[in-house]
Design a protein around this motif. Structure first.
Motif, PDB file in Angstrom:
ATOM      1  N   ALA A 107      44.192  37.618  39.674  1.00 44.27           N
ATOM      2  CA  ALA A 107      45.316  37.243  38.818  1.00 44.27           C
ATOM      3  C   ALA A 107      46.278  36.289  39.532  1.00 44.27           C
ATOM      4  O   ALA A 107      47.116  35.652  38.882  1.00 44.27           O
ATOM      5  N   ARG A 154      37.136  30.919  35.574  1.00 43.60           N
ATOM      6  CA  ARG A 154      38.346  31.310  34.846  1.00 43.60           C
ATOM      7  C   ARG A 154      38.633  32.762  35.190  1.00 43.60           C
ATOM      8  O   ARG A 154      38.095  33.672  34.565  1.00 43.60           O
ATOM      9  N   ASP A 156      39.412  36.369  35.367  1.00 42.71           N
ATOM     10  CA  ASP A 156      39.679  37.370  34.337  1.00 42.71           C
ATOM     11  C   ASP A 156      39.662  38.740  35.006  1.00 42.71           C
ATOM     12  O   ASP A 156      38.595  39.265  35.332  1.00 42.71           O
TER      13      ASP A 156
END
Length: 256
Positions: A107, A154, A156
């Motif tokens: 994150a 990406r 996640d």
């Protein structure tokens, strides 16, 4: 090893002009005696085991600093040490189990990210230089059933939460989570991480120019007579073998 990418194949698969957009994340513990590398005892003292952890982390950070990256972040459990490089960002690990801590580390990244641990001092900058052109994920299996590297184009956090960690099937479970999300998965070479005295001997023999290998020799660990590939000399590379779903190479089949 026939069913996973060698280091040379990995190098040839990369685009030479790949943009330096990857955030490199290192999840690690501060090398405090009694808190790290406890499975190296009683063959080593707690202090010696911590010295091994420190050497392995230093080798890891050397490779990270030499690899192209957008950011280089040490996600740390414990207090920073005075020798930590000033050009490495240091952030504290989140609370919770390892899956939650890995999820929180991802994150931190706004774009593509590759996460590794501190237990594979044989890694090289080349291994950390990944191309995202045809990949949504990069997966580096470890010989004990887990994984030494995980990359997400990406990031996640949901792809890690709930994955059982520190188990013989961790690598297979994490790989299956990626595959279930229909990600294009590319394979990194399988590596052996350092948990036990035998692991230390094995890795030190294969990467003799590392701090870890020099320390192992000084501690009396036998580092001769094996034929482990040395990833720092450009030879072929090496937790669990996972189903052959990876794009551009099929693995047969962390860090804390």
């Amino acid at each position: 090893m026939s069913d996973h990418l060698s280091l040379r194949e990995h190098r040839n698969d990369r685009s030479a002009g790949a943009p330096q957009t990857t955030t490199l994340l290192v999840i690690a513990k501060s090398p405090v005696p009694g808190r790290v590398k406890t499975r190296l005892t009683p063959a080593l003292t707690a202090r010696q085991a911590a010295e091994v952890a420190e050497a392995a982390l230093a080798d890891t950070l050397d490779a990270v600093r030499a690899a192209p990256a957008r950011r280089r972040v040490l996600v740390l459990d414990g207090e920073p040490r005075a020798w930590f490089p000033a050009d490495i960002e240091i952030v504290p690990q989140a609370a919770g189990g390892l899956d939650e801590r890995l999820a929180a580390a991802f994150a931190l990244a706004a774009g593509p990210a590759l996460l590794i641990g501190m237990d594979t001092p044989q890694i090289t900058p080349e291994l950390l230089t990944v191309d995202w052109t045809d990949a949504d994920a990069w997966f580096g299996p470890a010989t004990d059933g887990g994984f030494w590297a995980l990359g997400l184009r990406r990031p996640d956090p949901g792809l890690l939460r709930g994955v059982p960690m520190s188990a013989p099937h961790t690598g297979a479970a994490q790989y299956a989570r990626l595959a279930a999300a229909n990600l294009r998965i590319r394979a990194l070479p399988e590596l052996r991480d350092i948990d036990t005295p035998d692991d230390l001997t094995h890795v030190a023999t294969g990467a003799p120019r590392t701090r870890t290998a020099r320390l192992a020799t000084s501690l009396g660990a036998p580092t001769a007579g094996r034929t482990e590939p040395d990833h720092r000399s450009g030879s072929s590379a090496a937790r669990h073998r996972v189903p052959a779903r990876a794009t551009g190479g099929a693995p047969t089949g962390v860090p804390a």
